[in-house]
Enzyme design. Structure first.
Site, mmCIF file in Angstrom:
data_model
loop_
_atom_site.group_PDB
_atom_site.id
_atom_site.type_symbol
_atom_site.label_atom_id
_atom_site.label_comp_id
_atom_site.label_asym_id
_atom_site.label_seq_id
_atom_site.Cartn_x
_atom_site.Cartn_y
_atom_site.Cartn_z
ATOM 1 N N ASN A 1 0.866 -1.176 0.000
ATOM 2 C CA ASN A 1 0.000 0.000 0.000
ATOM 3 C C ASN A 1 0.908 1.233 0.000
ATOM 4 O O ASN A 1 1.463 1.591 1.034
ATOM 5 C CB ASN A 1 -0.889 -0.039 1.254
ATOM 6 C CG ASN A 1 -1.760 1.187 1.388
ATOM 7 O OD1 ASN A 1 -1.841 2.005 0.459
ATOM 8 N ND2 ASN A 1 -2.423 1.330 2.519
ATOM 9 N N LYS B 1 0.100 4.269 -0.471
ATOM 10 C CA LYS B 1 -0.591 5.473 0.035
ATOM 11 C C LYS B 1 -0.358 6.659 -0.919
ATOM 12 O O LYS B 1 -0.403 6.470 -2.123
ATOM 13 C CB LYS B 1 -0.140 5.743 1.472
ATOM 14 C CG LYS B 1 -0.311 4.488 2.335
ATOM 15 C CD LYS B 1 -0.144 4.689 3.811
ATOM 16 C CE LYS B 1 -0.361 3.361 4.529
ATOM 17 N NZ LYS B 1 -0.293 3.449 5.974
ATOM 18 N N HIS C 1 -9.789 1.454 4.875
ATOM 19 C CA HIS C 1 -8.509 1.654 5.560
ATOM 20 C C HIS C 1 -8.708 2.638 6.718
ATOM 21 O O HIS C 1 -9.454 3.609 6.586
ATOM 22 C CB HIS C 1 -7.445 2.172 4.586
ATOM 23 C CG HIS C 1 -6.073 2.118 5.173
ATOM 24 N ND1 HIS C 1 -5.633 3.044 6.077
ATOM 25 C CD2 HIS C 1 -5.066 1.224 5.021
ATOM 26 C CE1 HIS C 1 -4.397 2.724 6.460
ATOM 27 N NE2 HIS C 1 -4.029 1.620 5.838
ATOM 28 N N GLU D 1 -6.984 4.970 7.867
ATOM 29 C CA GLU D 1 -6.686 6.387 7.577
ATOM 30 C C GLU D 1 -7.909 7.061 6.966
ATOM 31 O O GLU D 1 -8.193 8.232 7.241
ATOM 32 C CB GLU D 1 -5.468 6.478 6.649
ATOM 33 C CG GLU D 1 -4.179 6.151 7.403
ATOM 34 C CD GLU D 1 -3.069 5.588 6.536
ATOM 35 O OE1 GLU D 1 -3.205 5.593 5.295
ATOM 36 O OE2 GLU D 1 -2.064 5.129 7.104
ATOM 37 N N GLU E 1 -5.750 -4.724 10.737
ATOM 38 C CA GLU E 1 -4.756 -3.676 10.909
ATOM 39 C C GLU E 1 -5.057 -2.883 12.175
ATOM 40 O O GLU E 1 -5.818 -1.893 12.122
ATOM 41 C CB GLU E 1 -4.778 -2.723 9.711
ATOM 42 C CG GLU E 1 -4.446 -3.388 8.393
ATOM 43 C CD GLU E 1 -3.799 -2.391 7.439
ATOM 44 O OE1 GLU E 1 -2.652 -2.604 7.055
ATOM 45 O OE2 GLU E 1 -4.439 -1.387 7.107
ATOM 46 N N GLY F 1 2.107 2.409 10.888
ATOM 47 C CA GLY F 1 3.089 3.482 10.743
ATOM 48 C C GLY F 1 3.787 3.878 12.037
ATOM 49 O O GLY F 1 4.453 4.912 12.094
ATOM 50 N N SER G 1 3.060 -1.959 10.631
ATOM 51 C CA SER G 1 4.496 -2.009 10.942
ATOM 52 C C SER G 1 5.152 -3.358 10.634
ATOM 53 O O SER G 1 6.036 -3.810 11.357
ATOM 54 C CB SER G 1 4.739 -1.606 12.401
ATOM 55 O OG SER G 1 4.356 -0.250 12.597
HETATM 56 P P1 PGA Z 1 2.541 0.393 7.771
HETATM 57 O O1 PGA Z 1 1.102 0.631 7.105
HETATM 58 O O2 PGA Z 1 3.079 -0.902 7.222
HETATM 59 O O3 PGA Z 1 3.354 1.586 7.352
HETATM 60 O O4 PGA Z 1 2.345 0.320 9.239
HETATM 61 C C1 PGA Z 1 0.227 -0.444 6.889
HETATM 62 C C2 PGA Z 1 -1.057 0.050 6.278
HETATM 63 O O5 PGA Z 1 -1.479 1.179 6.558
HETATM 64 O O6 PGA Z 1 -1.678 -0.663 5.474
#
Ligand code: PGA
Length: 251
Positions: free
Chosen positions: A9, A11, A96, A98, A167, A173, A210
Protein backbone atom coordinates in the site's frame (compact mmCIF):
# COMPACT_ATOMS: atom_id res chain seq x y z
CA UNK A 1 -3.14 -24.45 1.73
CA UNK A 2 -3.99 -20.91 0.66
CA UNK A 3 -1.32 -19.10 -1.35
CA UNK A 4 0.03 -16.27 0.82
CA UNK A 5 -0.92 -12.79 -0.28
CA UNK A 6 1.46 -9.85 0.11
CA UNK A 7 0.01 -6.42 -0.69
CA UNK A 8 1.92 -3.14 -0.96
CA UNK A 9 0.00 0.00 0.00
CA UNK A 10 1.98 2.97 -1.30
CA UNK A 11 -0.59 5.47 0.04
CA UNK A 12 0.20 8.96 -1.37
CA UNK A 13 3.94 8.59 -0.99
CA UNK A 14 5.12 8.19 -4.59
CA UNK A 15 4.77 10.26 -7.76
CA UNK A 16 3.98 8.39 -11.00
CA UNK A 17 7.59 8.09 -12.16
CA UNK A 18 8.70 6.81 -8.75
CA UNK A 19 5.82 4.33 -8.69
CA UNK A 20 6.67 3.09 -12.15
CA UNK A 21 10.34 2.60 -11.27
CA UNK A 22 9.51 0.73 -8.06
CA UNK A 23 6.94 -1.46 -9.81
CA UNK A 24 9.49 -2.39 -12.50
CA UNK A 25 12.17 -3.12 -9.90
CA UNK A 26 9.84 -5.32 -7.85
CA UNK A 27 8.54 -7.13 -10.94
CA UNK A 28 12.07 -7.92 -12.13
CA UNK A 29 13.10 -9.57 -8.92
CA UNK A 30 9.90 -11.02 -7.60
CA UNK A 31 9.99 -13.90 -10.10
CA UNK A 32 11.86 -16.10 -7.62
CA UNK A 33 8.92 -16.04 -5.19
CA UNK A 34 6.04 -15.40 -7.59
CA UNK A 35 5.07 -19.08 -7.75
CA UNK A 36 4.71 -19.28 -4.00
CA UNK A 37 3.23 -15.88 -3.17
CA UNK A 38 0.56 -13.66 -4.69
CA UNK A 39 1.82 -10.07 -4.84
CA UNK A 40 -0.40 -7.00 -5.31
CA UNK A 41 0.81 -3.41 -5.64
CA UNK A 42 -1.56 -0.55 -4.72
CA UNK A 43 -0.25 2.76 -6.07
CA UNK A 44 -2.17 6.02 -5.90
CA UNK A 45 -4.84 6.67 -8.55
CA UNK A 46 -2.54 8.90 -10.59
CA UNK A 47 0.08 6.14 -10.76
CA UNK A 48 -2.26 3.28 -11.70
CA UNK A 49 -1.74 3.78 -15.44
CA UNK A 50 2.05 3.66 -15.45
CA UNK A 51 2.18 0.85 -12.89
CA UNK A 52 -0.37 -1.13 -14.89
CA UNK A 53 1.88 -0.86 -17.96
CA UNK A 54 4.96 -1.78 -15.90
CA UNK A 55 3.26 -4.91 -14.57
CA UNK A 56 1.86 -6.11 -17.91
CA UNK A 57 2.95 -9.68 -18.54
CA UNK A 58 4.22 -10.18 -14.98
CA UNK A 59 2.69 -12.25 -12.19
CA UNK A 60 2.06 -9.18 -10.03
CA UNK A 61 -1.49 -7.92 -9.65
CA UNK A 62 -2.64 -4.33 -9.44
CA UNK A 63 -4.74 -2.91 -6.61
CA UNK A 64 -6.47 0.42 -6.00
CA UNK A 65 -6.44 2.19 -2.64
CA UNK A 66 -10.06 3.27 -2.86
CA UNK A 67 -13.02 3.60 -5.22
CA UNK A 68 -16.25 5.50 -5.53
CA UNK A 69 -18.89 2.74 -5.57
CA UNK A 70 -20.42 3.34 -9.00
CA UNK A 71 -19.32 2.28 -12.48
CA UNK A 72 -18.87 5.86 -13.76
CA UNK A 73 -20.79 9.13 -13.69
CA UNK A 74 -20.80 12.90 -13.26
CA UNK A 75 -18.95 13.08 -9.96
CA UNK A 76 -16.03 15.45 -9.80
CA UNK A 77 -12.84 14.08 -8.34
CA UNK A 78 -13.95 10.47 -7.99
CA UNK A 79 -12.79 7.24 -9.64
CA UNK A 80 -15.29 4.45 -10.31
CA UNK A 81 -15.21 0.74 -11.11
CA UNK A 82 -15.12 1.06 -14.92
CA UNK A 83 -11.96 3.13 -14.85
CA UNK A 84 -10.24 0.75 -12.43
CA UNK A 85 -11.20 -2.25 -14.55
CA UNK A 86 -9.86 -0.59 -17.69
CA UNK A 87 -6.55 -0.10 -15.89
CA UNK A 88 -6.31 -3.78 -15.02
CA UNK A 89 -7.05 -3.43 -11.31
CA UNK A 90 -8.09 -6.66 -9.57
CA UNK A 91 -8.07 -5.74 -5.86
CA UNK A 92 -9.52 -2.70 -4.06
CA UNK A 93 -8.68 -1.63 -0.50
CA UNK A 94 -11.77 -0.54 1.40
CA UNK A 95 -12.15 0.88 4.88
CA UNK A 96 -8.51 1.65 5.56
CA UNK A 97 -8.27 3.24 9.01
CA UNK A 98 -6.69 6.39 7.58
CA UNK A 99 -9.87 6.91 5.56
CA UNK A 100 -12.11 5.96 8.48
CA UNK A 101 -10.31 8.42 10.77
CA UNK A 102 -9.08 11.32 8.61
CA UNK A 103 -11.98 11.33 6.14
CA UNK A 104 -14.64 10.09 8.58
CA UNK A 105 -15.62 7.27 6.26
CA UNK A 106 -18.54 5.34 7.77
CA UNK A 107 -19.36 1.64 7.84
CA UNK A 108 -22.28 2.44 5.56
CA UNK A 109 -20.01 3.99 2.91
CA UNK A 110 -17.51 1.18 3.33
CA UNK A 111 -20.27 -1.39 2.85
CA UNK A 112 -21.23 0.24 -0.47
CA UNK A 113 -17.63 0.04 -1.67
CA UNK A 114 -17.19 -3.53 -0.42
CA UNK A 115 -20.36 -4.95 -1.98
CA UNK A 116 -20.03 -2.76 -5.06
CA UNK A 117 -16.52 -4.10 -5.63
CA UNK A 118 -17.71 -7.69 -5.42
CA UNK A 119 -20.62 -7.04 -7.78
CA UNK A 120 -18.24 -5.38 -10.24
CA UNK A 121 -15.90 -8.40 -10.19
CA UNK A 122 -13.10 -7.09 -7.96
CA UNK A 123 -11.63 -8.66 -4.84
CA UNK A 124 -12.25 -6.26 -1.94
CA UNK A 125 -9.63 -5.99 0.79
CA UNK A 126 -11.60 -4.91 3.84
CA UNK A 127 -9.40 -3.26 6.48
CA UNK A 128 -10.50 -3.61 10.09
CA UNK A 129 -8.84 -2.89 13.41
CA UNK A 130 -9.15 -1.24 16.78
CA UNK A 131 -7.51 1.93 18.11
CA UNK A 132 -5.19 1.92 21.14
CA UNK A 133 -8.00 3.34 23.27
CA UNK A 134 -10.44 0.68 22.13
CA UNK A 135 -7.87 -2.02 22.81
CA UNK A 136 -7.18 -0.65 26.30
CA UNK A 137 -10.92 -0.54 26.96
CA UNK A 138 -11.32 -4.21 26.03
CA UNK A 139 -13.43 -3.28 22.99
CA UNK A 140 -11.42 -4.99 20.27
CA UNK A 141 -13.89 -7.76 19.50
CA UNK A 142 -16.85 -5.38 19.55
CA UNK A 143 -15.11 -3.04 17.10
CA UNK A 144 -14.12 -5.87 14.77
CA UNK A 145 -17.60 -7.38 14.95
CA UNK A 146 -19.11 -4.03 13.95
CA UNK A 147 -16.65 -3.51 11.09
CA UNK A 148 -17.16 -7.08 9.86
CA UNK A 149 -20.91 -6.68 10.22
CA UNK A 150 -21.12 -5.48 6.61
CA UNK A 151 -20.48 -9.08 5.51
CA UNK A 152 -23.95 -10.06 6.63
CA UNK A 153 -25.24 -8.48 3.42
CA UNK A 154 -23.44 -11.10 1.34
CA UNK A 155 -26.75 -12.89 1.68
CA UNK A 156 -25.67 -16.43 1.04
CA UNK A 157 -23.16 -15.66 -1.72
CA UNK A 158 -20.68 -17.95 -0.06
CA UNK A 159 -18.28 -18.35 -2.99
CA UNK A 160 -17.19 -14.71 -3.11
CA UNK A 161 -13.43 -14.22 -2.78
CA UNK A 162 -12.68 -11.65 -0.12
CA UNK A 163 -9.67 -10.45 1.81
CA UNK A 164 -9.81 -9.13 5.35
CA UNK A 165 -6.82 -7.14 6.58
CA UNK A 166 -6.53 -6.98 10.36
CA UNK A 167 -4.76 -3.68 10.91
CA UNK A 168 -4.72 -2.51 14.52
CA UNK A 169 -4.73 1.28 14.21
CA UNK A 170 -2.09 1.64 16.91
CA UNK A 171 0.32 -0.46 14.84
CA UNK A 172 0.02 1.43 11.55
CA UNK A 173 3.09 3.48 10.74
CA UNK A 174 4.24 3.43 14.37
CA UNK A 175 7.03 0.87 14.21
CA UNK A 176 5.21 -1.05 16.96
CA UNK A 177 3.59 -4.09 15.42
CA UNK A 178 1.15 -6.45 17.08
CA UNK A 179 2.97 -9.58 18.23
CA UNK A 180 2.56 -12.40 15.70
CA UNK A 181 0.98 -14.59 18.40
CA UNK A 182 -1.61 -11.97 19.31
CA UNK A 183 -2.32 -11.23 15.64
CA UNK A 184 -2.79 -14.95 14.97
CA UNK A 185 -5.29 -15.19 17.81
CA UNK A 186 -7.28 -12.27 16.38
CA UNK A 187 -7.06 -13.84 12.90
CA UNK A 188 -8.60 -17.06 14.16
CA UNK A 189 -11.47 -15.08 15.64
CA UNK A 190 -11.90 -13.11 12.39
CA UNK A 191 -11.87 -16.29 10.30
CA UNK A 192 -14.50 -17.86 12.54
CA UNK A 193 -16.68 -14.75 12.25
CA UNK A 194 -16.24 -14.32 8.52
CA UNK A 195 -16.87 -17.94 7.61
CA UNK A 196 -20.41 -17.55 8.88
CA UNK A 197 -20.92 -15.68 5.62
CA UNK A 198 -18.31 -16.96 3.16
CA UNK A 199 -16.85 -20.40 2.72
CA UNK A 200 -13.49 -21.11 4.34
CA UNK A 201 -11.38 -21.30 1.18
CA UNK A 202 -12.68 -17.95 -0.17
CA UNK A 203 -11.31 -15.91 2.73
CA UNK A 204 -7.80 -14.62 3.13
CA UNK A 205 -6.93 -12.89 6.43
CA UNK A 206 -3.93 -10.55 6.29
CA UNK A 207 -2.10 -8.72 9.03
CA UNK A 208 -1.06 -5.07 8.58
CA UNK A 209 0.72 -2.60 10.83
CA UNK A 210 4.50 -2.01 10.94
CA UNK A 211 5.39 -5.18 9.08
CA UNK A 212 9.01 -5.01 7.93
CA UNK A 213 11.80 -7.27 6.74
CA UNK A 214 12.81 -8.05 10.32
CA UNK A 215 9.46 -9.23 11.68
CA UNK A 216 7.93 -10.68 8.47
CA UNK A 217 9.17 -14.24 9.06
CA UNK A 218 7.56 -14.37 12.50
CA UNK A 219 4.18 -13.40 10.99
CA UNK A 220 4.66 -15.77 8.05
CA UNK A 221 5.20 -18.80 10.27
CA UNK A 222 1.84 -18.29 12.00
CA UNK A 223 -0.62 -20.68 10.36
CA UNK A 224 -3.53 -18.25 10.85
CA UNK A 225 -1.80 -15.40 9.01
CA UNK A 226 -2.40 -15.70 5.27
CA UNK A 227 -0.28 -12.72 4.27
CA UNK A 228 0.36 -9.06 4.98
CA UNK A 229 -0.65 -5.55 3.95
CA UNK A 230 2.50 -3.45 4.00
CA UNK A 231 2.75 0.35 4.07
CA UNK A 232 6.10 1.94 4.88
CA UNK A 233 8.25 -1.12 4.18
CA UNK A 234 6.68 -1.53 0.73
CA UNK A 235 8.25 1.72 -0.44
CA UNK A 236 11.69 0.11 -0.71
CA UNK A 237 12.25 -2.75 -3.11
CA UNK A 238 14.62 -4.59 -0.76
CA UNK A 239 12.34 -4.63 2.26
CA UNK A 240 9.21 -5.47 0.28
CA UNK A 241 10.90 -8.35 -1.55
CA UNK A 242 12.32 -9.66 1.73
CA UNK A 243 8.80 -9.70 3.19
CA UNK A 244 7.43 -11.56 0.15
CA UNK A 245 10.34 -14.03 0.36
CA UNK A 246 9.64 -14.66 4.05
CA UNK A 247 6.08 -15.73 3.16
CA UNK A 248 7.30 -17.83 0.22
CA UNK A 249 9.64 -19.72 2.55
CA UNK A 250 7.23 -20.20 5.42
CA UNK A 251 4.08 -21.37 3.68
P1 PGA B 1 2.54 0.39 7.77
O1 PGA B 1 1.10 0.63 7.10
O2 PGA B 1 3.08 -0.90 7.22
O3 PGA B 1 3.35 1.59 7.35
O4 PGA B 1 2.34 0.32 9.24
C1 PGA B 1 0.23 -0.44 6.89
C2 PGA B 1 -1.06 0.05 6.28
O5 PGA B 1 -1.48 1.18 6.56
O6 PGA B 1 -1.68 -0.66 5.47
Amino acid sequence: MRKPLVIANWKMQLAPLESEALARAVAEEVATVADAVEVVLCPSFTSLGVVSAALAGTAIALGAQDVFPAPHGALTGMVGFDELRALGVSHILVGHSERRQVLAETDEEIAKKFHGAIAAGFVPVLCVGETAKEKAGGEREAVLARELGILADLAGDTRTAIVIAYEPVWAIGTGVSCTPEEAAEVHRWIRKTVTQHVSEDCVCVLYGGSVDEKNAAAFATQEAIDGVLVGGASLRKESFLAIAAAFARAK
